[in-house]
Design an enzyme around this catalytic site. Structure first.
Site, PDB file in Angstrom:
ATOM      1  N   GLU A   1       0.812  -1.217   0.000  1.00 49.98           N
ATOM      2  CA  GLU A   1       0.000   0.000   0.000  1.00 49.98           C
ATOM      3  C   GLU A   1       0.846   1.270   0.000  1.00 49.98           C
ATOM      4  O   GLU A   1       0.380   2.323  -0.448  1.00 49.98           O
ATOM      5  CB  GLU A   1      -0.977  -0.022   1.190  1.00 49.98           C
TER       6      GLU A   1
ATOM      7  N   ASP B   1     -11.494  -6.219  -3.741  1.00 53.90           N
ATOM      8  CA  ASP B   1     -12.315  -7.444  -3.751  1.00 53.90           C
ATOM      9  C   ASP B   1     -13.681  -7.047  -3.198  1.00 53.90           C
ATOM     10  O   ASP B   1     -13.866  -5.918  -2.751  1.00 53.90           O
ATOM     11  CB  ASP B   1     -11.673  -8.531  -2.869  1.00 53.90           C
TER      12      ASP B   1
HETATM   13  O1  4EH Z   1      -4.632  -4.948   5.851  1.00 58.32           O
HETATM   14  C1  4EH Z   1      -5.644  -5.895   5.576  1.00 58.32           C
HETATM   15  C2  4EH Z   1      -5.392  -6.612   4.267  1.00 58.32           C
HETATM   16  C3  4EH Z   1      -6.073  -7.970   4.161  1.00 58.32           C
HETATM   17  S1  4EH Z   1      -5.429  -9.203   5.225  1.00 58.32           S
HETATM   18  C4  4EH Z   1      -6.964  -5.189   5.350  1.00 58.32           C
HETATM   19  N1  4EH Z   1      -6.832  -4.692   3.994  1.00 58.32           N
HETATM   20  C5  4EH Z   1      -6.047  -5.684   3.254  1.00 58.32           C
HETATM   21  C6  4EH Z   1      -8.088  -4.246   3.363  1.00 58.32           C
HETATM   22  C7  4EH Z   1      -9.004  -5.309   2.801  1.00 58.32           C
HETATM   23  C8  4EH Z   1      -9.840  -6.138   3.537  1.00 58.32           C
HETATM   24  N2  4EH Z   1     -10.044  -6.281   4.875  1.00 58.32           N
HETATM   25  C9  4EH Z   1     -10.965  -7.199   5.278  1.00 58.32           C
HETATM   26  C10 4EH Z   1      -9.211  -5.608   1.475  1.00 58.32           C
HETATM   27  N3  4EH Z   1     -10.157  -6.572   1.355  1.00 58.32           N
HETATM   28  C11 4EH Z   1     -10.568  -6.918   2.608  1.00 58.32           C
HETATM   29  C12 4EH Z   1     -11.512  -7.858   3.089  1.00 58.32           C
HETATM   30  N4  4EH Z   1     -11.672  -7.968   4.431  1.00 58.32           N
HETATM   31  N5  4EH Z   1     -12.238  -8.633   2.258  1.00 58.32           N
HETATM   32  C13 4EH Z   1      -4.168  -9.983   4.374  1.00 58.32           C
HETATM   33  C14 4EH Z   1      -4.044 -10.007   3.028  1.00 58.32           C
HETATM   34  N6  4EH Z   1      -3.044 -10.610   2.410  1.00 58.32           N
HETATM   35  C15 4EH Z   1      -2.129 -11.232   3.103  1.00 58.32           C
HETATM   36  C16 4EH Z   1      -2.227 -11.260   4.466  1.00 58.32           C
HETATM   37  N7  4EH Z   1      -3.249 -10.644   5.078  1.00 58.32           N
END
Ligand code: 4EH
Length: 229
Positions: free
Chosen positions: A13, A197
């Site tokens: 990010e 997403d």
């Molecule tokens: O910092 C976390 C990341 C996912 S966890 C929250 N961010 C991305 C936003 C996000 C989010 N949060 C909850 C984007 N889509 C989301 C969702 N639910 N569906 C992560 C991701 N990749 C590797 C490890 N952990």
């Protein structure tokens, strides 16, 4: 001169921000790296917190209390809830709540603890700057509620519950904790997220596919805002 903090949760990010700034000076503090830099003549401090409410609380606090930042901008990605939001679209928070905060056993509403508030509002002036930037770029910028919790949501039922309970338009894992810190310390703050997403059964696959491109969209918008602050 005023110092602006720009934070994200994940390295991906803030990477597009670091690629655009000058005179980077790395400072290690509290198990993290803070990047002092200059963008278009302005002093900024960039950091990613690591994922979730606890790490983001720590980083926001340090950006304000140790580095003396007087404005905080968050740039990152989110899971979309509102049908208006497609992958790659931007949303700015007008308020943030914690969807996983639950003392309803004592008769309190979801997201509420005594002496707190369910929804923390963001700075109106920064939102107005964002709308001006959007206008100049010819894009429509959605404003809405962002729900935060220490869970990656990849389930339609959970997503629907968060939508109904908090009238939320997007969800993520750091915004409300950053809002809590900034609001308590009277620091104007702004939370911008590009959709990676839609928090349903495909969320993990979409996230991996769109993290980088959506993070870049958010970062580009944030840098345009910095010029106007
Ligand atoms: O910092 C976390 C990341 C996912 S966890 C929250 N961010 C991305 C936003 C996000 C989010 N949060 C909850 C984007 N889509 C989301 C969702 N639910 N569906 C992560 C991701 N990749 C590797 C490890 N952990």
């Amino acid at each position: 001169m005023s110092k602006i903090a720009i934070m994200g949760a994940m390295r991906e990010e803030i990477a597009p921000l670091l690629a655009c700034v000058e005179n980077i000076n790395e400072i290690e503090y509290a198990n993290n790296v803070y990047y002092e830099a200059i963008y278009r003549g302005k002093d900024i401090v960039i950091a990613y917190s690591k994922i979730g409410k606890v790490f983001s609380t720590l980083t926001a606090t340090i950006l304000i209390e140790k580095f003396g930042c007087q404005t905080l901008l968050f740039s990152g990605v989110a899971g979309g809830i509102s049908g208006e939001l497609k992958i790659g679209d931007l949303i700015i928070a007008d308020g943030l709540c914690q969807h996983d905060l639950d003392i309803t056993a004592f008769g309190h509403p979801y997201g509420y603890v005594p002496e707190g508030e369910v929804c923390i509002p963001t700075d109106v002036g920064l939102r107005m700057i964002a709308q001006e930037v959007a206008k100049a770029k010819g894009i429509t910028l959605k404003e809405g509620v962002i729900a935060t919790g220490d869970q990656f949501v990849s389930c339609s039922e959970k997503k629907a519950w968060i939508e109904q309970t908090f009238k939320a338009d997007a969800l993520e894992m750091e915004g409300a904790s950053v809002a809590t810190v900034c609001s308590a310390l009277n620091v104007p703050f702004f939370i911008l997220r590009a959709i990676s997403d839609t928090a349903d059964g495909n969320a993990d696959m979409d996230f991996d596919k769109f993290l980088e491109s959506s993070a870049k969209i958010s970062a580009g918008f944030i840098l345009d805002m910095v010029e106007m602050i």
